[in-house]
Design a protein around this motif. Structure first.
Motif, PDB file in Angstrom:
ATOM      1  N   THR A 102      46.508  25.497  53.049  1.00 29.62           N
ATOM      2  CA  THR A 102      46.297  26.922  53.348  1.00 29.62           C
ATOM      3  C   THR A 102      47.271  27.404  54.417  1.00 29.62           C
ATOM      4  O   THR A 102      47.024  28.417  55.074  1.00 29.62           O
ATOM      5  CB  THR A 102      44.855  27.160  53.843  1.00 29.62           C
ATOM      6  OG1 THR A 102      44.633  26.374  55.032  1.00 29.62           O
ATOM      7  CG2 THR A 102      43.836  26.797  52.781  1.00 29.62           C
ATOM      8  N   LYS A 103      48.377  26.681  54.591  1.00 27.63           N
ATOM      9  CA  LYS A 103      49.299  26.974  55.687  1.00 27.63           C
ATOM     10  C   LYS A 103      50.148  28.200  55.362  1.00 27.63           C
ATOM     11  O   LYS A 103      51.374  28.137  55.248  1.00 27.63           O
ATOM     12  CB  LYS A 103      50.173  25.762  55.976  1.00 27.63           C
ATOM     13  CG  LYS A 103      50.847  25.816  57.344  1.00 27.63           C
ATOM     14  CD  LYS A 103      51.648  24.549  57.596  1.00 27.63           C
ATOM     15  CE  LYS A 103      52.338  24.606  58.936  1.00 27.63           C
ATOM     16  NZ  LYS A 103      53.129  23.395  59.213  1.00 27.63           N
ATOM     17  N   LYS A 104      49.466  29.312  55.225  1.00 23.40           N
ATOM     18  CA  LYS A 104      50.117  30.597  54.969  1.00 23.40           C
ATOM     19  C   LYS A 104      49.945  31.455  56.210  1.00 23.40           C
ATOM     20  O   LYS A 104      48.865  31.513  56.800  1.00 23.40           O
ATOM     21  CB  LYS A 104      49.447  31.285  53.767  1.00 23.40           C
ATOM     22  CG  LYS A 104      49.993  32.664  53.422  1.00 23.40           C
ATOM     23  CD  LYS A 104      51.326  32.575  52.723  1.00 23.40           C
ATOM     24  CE  LYS A 104      51.781  33.942  52.242  1.00 23.40           C
ATOM     25  NZ  LYS A 104      53.121  33.890  51.630  1.00 23.40           N
ATOM     26  N   TYR A 106      51.174  35.347  58.024  1.00 22.77           N
ATOM     27  CA  TYR A 106      51.793  36.657  57.826  1.00 22.77           C
ATOM     28  C   TYR A 106      52.250  37.227  59.171  1.00 22.77           C
ATOM     29  O   TYR A 106      51.788  36.812  60.232  1.00 22.77           O
ATOM     30  CB  TYR A 106      50.804  37.629  57.183  1.00 22.77           C
ATOM     31  CG  TYR A 106      50.471  37.308  55.740  1.00 22.77           C
ATOM     32  CD1 TYR A 106      51.290  37.753  54.702  1.00 22.77           C
ATOM     33  CD2 TYR A 106      49.336  36.571  55.420  1.00 22.77           C
ATOM     34  CE1 TYR A 106      50.980  37.465  53.377  1.00 22.77           C
ATOM     35  CE2 TYR A 106      49.020  36.275  54.107  1.00 22.77           C
ATOM     36  CZ  TYR A 106      49.844  36.720  53.088  1.00 22.77           C
ATOM     37  OH  TYR A 106      49.541  36.432  51.784  1.00 22.77           O
ATOM     38  N   ASP A 115      55.522  38.010  54.675  1.00 23.26           N
ATOM     39  CA  ASP A 115      55.457  36.550  54.743  1.00 23.26           C
ATOM     40  C   ASP A 115      56.186  36.077  55.988  1.00 23.26           C
ATOM     41  O   ASP A 115      57.306  36.517  56.273  1.00 23.26           O
ATOM     42  CB  ASP A 115      56.110  35.930  53.512  1.00 23.26           C
ATOM     43  CG  ASP A 115      55.285  36.119  52.262  1.00 23.26           C
ATOM     44  OD1 ASP A 115      54.090  36.446  52.384  1.00 23.26           O
ATOM     45  OD2 ASP A 115      55.835  35.956  51.158  1.00 23.26           O
ATOM     46  N   GLU A 118      60.026  31.104  56.779  1.00 21.34           N
ATOM     47  CA  GLU A 118      59.916  29.669  56.574  1.00 21.34           C
ATOM     48  C   GLU A 118      60.964  28.941  57.404  1.00 21.34           C
ATOM     49  O   GLU A 118      61.928  29.526  57.881  1.00 21.34           O
ATOM     50  CB  GLU A 118      60.111  29.343  55.081  1.00 21.34           C
ATOM     51  CG  GLU A 118      59.047  29.958  54.177  1.00 21.34           C
ATOM     52  CD  GLU A 118      59.271  29.603  52.720  1.00 21.34           C
ATOM     53  OE1 GLU A 118      60.326  28.993  52.416  1.00 21.34           O
ATOM     54  OE2 GLU A 118      58.414  29.940  51.884  1.00 21.34           O
ATOM     55  N   SER A 134      63.273  37.167  55.407  1.00 29.13           N
ATOM     56  CA  SER A 134      61.889  37.426  55.829  1.00 29.13           C
ATOM     57  C   SER A 134      61.624  38.897  56.140  1.00 29.13           C
ATOM     58  O   SER A 134      60.509  39.378  55.955  1.00 29.13           O
ATOM     59  CB  SER A 134      61.558  36.577  57.060  1.00 29.13           C
ATOM     60  OG  SER A 134      62.291  37.036  58.195  1.00 29.13           O
ATOM     61  N   ASN A 325      43.077  32.365  51.802  1.00 27.11           N
ATOM     62  CA  ASN A 325      43.564  30.998  51.979  1.00 27.11           C
ATOM     63  C   ASN A 325      44.834  31.021  52.821  1.00 27.11           C
ATOM     64  O   ASN A 325      45.948  30.777  52.338  1.00 27.11           O
ATOM     65  CB  ASN A 325      43.827  30.353  50.618  1.00 27.11           C
ATOM     66  CG  ASN A 325      42.549  29.997  49.903  1.00 27.11           C
ATOM     67  OD1 ASN A 325      41.678  29.351  50.483  1.00 27.11           O
ATOM     68  ND2 ASN A 325      42.410  30.431  48.666  1.00 27.11           N
ATOM     69  N   MET A 326      44.640  31.351  54.081  1.00 28.38           N
ATOM     70  CA  MET A 326      45.763  31.458  55.013  1.00 28.38           C
ATOM     71  C   MET A 326      45.290  31.090  56.409  1.00 28.38           C
ATOM     72  O   MET A 326      44.102  31.117  56.705  1.00 28.38           O
ATOM     73  CB  MET A 326      46.310  32.887  55.006  1.00 28.38           C
ATOM     74  CG  MET A 326      45.306  33.942  55.468  1.00 28.38           C
ATOM     75  SD  MET A 326      46.091  35.549  55.705  1.00 28.38           S
ATOM     76  CE  MET A 326      44.683  36.587  56.129  1.00 28.38           C
ATOM     77  N   HIS A 327      46.252  30.752  57.255  1.00 24.99           N
ATOM     78  CA  HIS A 327      45.916  30.438  58.645  1.00 24.99           C
ATOM     79  C   HIS A 327      45.748  31.698  59.475  1.00 24.99           C
ATOM     80  O   HIS A 327      45.058  31.670  60.495  1.00 24.99           O
ATOM     81  CB  HIS A 327      46.986  29.543  59.261  1.00 24.99           C
ATOM     82  CG  HIS A 327      46.881  28.116  58.829  1.00 24.99           C
ATOM     83  ND1 HIS A 327      47.536  27.079  59.460  1.00 24.99           N
ATOM     84  CD2 HIS A 327      46.191  27.533  57.813  1.00 24.99           C
ATOM     85  CE1 HIS A 327      47.252  25.931  58.857  1.00 24.99           C
ATOM     86  NE2 HIS A 327      46.451  26.180  57.853  1.00 24.99           N
TER      87      HIS A 327
END
Length: 461
Positions: A102-104, A106, A115, A118, A134, A325-327
């Motif tokens: 879940t290492k998403k 924003y 996003d 990265e 980005s 499902n994100m941090h």
């Protein structure tokens, strides 16, 4: 992992007639100091004013299955002190790490959730193209950011510098909007006041060693494996595990009124003799307690603090249409909203919420808790589409309780240490690092120094 007994066999215990070292404060710093003294065979008394141990580190498991952190939800592994202590007190089986699936993340900029770039090391891009793609900065701001490789290093000096000065000098003014939410977030800090020497000495060193943070970050290997550690039962399990292993004199509901060079006076008037004292409470609490040492007390009282409030909200998953499902998310410093960051605990770490539920924590600076709660609800609705009221809410109220680490902080701390007698130490987040590993190291370092000092005196007696 060594047991309690094997840990202490490396040291010669003091005679039981030796006056104890008194530790004032049962947060992570004080608990770590007690554990170190126990391993050294030094008698101690730990005095905690409240009815629980752990200080800011406090975890609540609700009846309906939510695990609520009042402060930190994990600690960094780049500094080994907390992980080492966790092993010593037998917490290996309880270790938990942030989820990779879940290492998403924003970045909120211009009202849009972008996003997160990265391939970063902290805030430094390891390749140009992913950072350009980005959109977290304007095209001009992006190119100025990446041109940091061509900015000459500042001549070596002992002079301190603010985070804002450093970032603008090396990455350009617009870069502040991107870097501040990450670099200053843990300090809840004004970037124009936050000390680089106290908060980010590694970046000053990298500038000198490589001439550029981008060049230095790309020349050094990126950390492999987990970066953060927590526990299945939350961070409160760490404090509980240390406390459960302590065999010395630990007293709750025992506030200290005054610290002297050879004793402490309790709020009720009782005086306890001590061979040394470790004051492991925040500076604003310690300053009046140390009134016997006027210069140190004044310097400690002059340390600045910042305010923050964290609001945790629980929802049914069906009430939030956004993919949770994100941090979490970080907010551009120029966005003009009260929200500074959001963590989705239900996705970041296992066991934080019942199935089909969401747990989010929103961070604010300088707001009243009730105002922060309304702002948090509004932002979860605006950004994530939440419908209806949250099921429940909880506060982490740290107004006036976050160390500020202003420019010149290390020099002020050195003056504080020098103004105290050798057998009285102050330790903790107010002085030498705000993270949990820093607090563990501060407590153990202070305990080790006093133990060595007392043992040396004992040997001469």
């Amino acid at each position: 992992m060594p047991s309690d007994s094997s840990f202490s066999t490396h040291h010669s215990p003091l005679p039981t007639t030796q006056k104890p070292i008194i530790i004032v404060g049962g947060g992570i710093t004080g608990l770590s100091a007690a554990w170190e003294l126990q391993g050294q065979g030094v008698p101690y008394v730990l005095l905690e004013a409240s009815d629980y141990l752990g200080g800011k580190v406090e975890t609540t498991l609700t009846e309906d299955g939510f695990l609520i952190e009042k402060a930190a939800d994990a600690f960094i592994l780049g500094k080994p002190y907390a992980a080492q202590l966790a092993r010593e007190v037998g917490l290996e089986a309880e270790v938990s790490h942030p989820r990779q699936d879940t290492k998403k993340l924003y970045f909120l900029r211009g009202g849009k959730l972008l996003d997160f770039p990265e391939n970063l090391k902290m805030f430094v891009p390891l390749d140009d193209e992913s950072f350009r793609a980005s959109g977290v900065l304007s095209p001009e701001g992006t190119e100025r950011f990446l041109d940091e490789v061509n900015v000459p290093p500042k001549p070596p000096t002992d002079e301190d510098e603010s985070l804002a000065s450093f970032v603008i000098r090396r990455f350009g003014e617009e870069a502040l909007n991107f870097i501040v939410p990450m670099a200053a977030g843990i300090y809840v800090a004004n970037p124009y006041e936050l000390s680089m020497k106290a908060a980010f000495p590694q970046f000053l060193k990298m500038e000198q060693d490589y001439g550029s943070l981008i060049r230095g970050s790309r020349a050094t290997p990126k950390a492999s494996g987990h970066i953060f550690m927590s526990f299945r039962g939350g961070m409160g399990a760490f404090a509980q595990a240390i406390a459960s292993k302590l065999t010395g004199d630990v007293r709750l509901n025992t506030p200290v009124l005054r610290v002297h060079s050879g004793s402490v006076t309790l709020a009720g008037g009782e005086e306890l003799a001590a061979s040394g004292v470790i004051v492991a409470v925040p500076a604003w609490y310690a300053a009046p307690m140390l009134g016997d040492f006027a210069e140190a007390s004044s310097l400690i009282g002059a340390l600045k603090v910042n305010s923050s409030v964290a609001v945790t909200l629980s929802y049914r998953a069906a009430d939030i249409p956004f993919d949770m499902n994100m941090h979490g998310l970080l907010v551009d410093a120029s966005e003009g909203v009260a929200l500074k960051a959001m963590t989705v605990h239900s996705a970041k770490l296992h066991g934080r919420a019942p199935e089909d539920h969401v747990l989010v924590r929103c961070f604010f600076v300088g707001l009243e808790p009730s105002v922060a709660r309304r702002q948090a609800m509004a932002e979860v609705e605006r950004l994530l589409g939440a419908t209806g009221e949250p099921l429940n809410h909880w506060y982490g109220d740290w107004r006036g309780k976050n160390p500020a680490y202003q420019v010149g902080h290390l020099e002020q701390v050195a003056q504080i240490f020098a103004a105290l007698p050798p057998n009285v130490r102050v330790a903790g987040a107010s002085y030498t690092g705000v993270g949990i590993p820093d607090c563990v190291n501060a407590g153990r370092t202070a305990a080790r120094a006093l133990a060595e000092q007392i043992k040396a005196a004992q040997a001469l007696a």
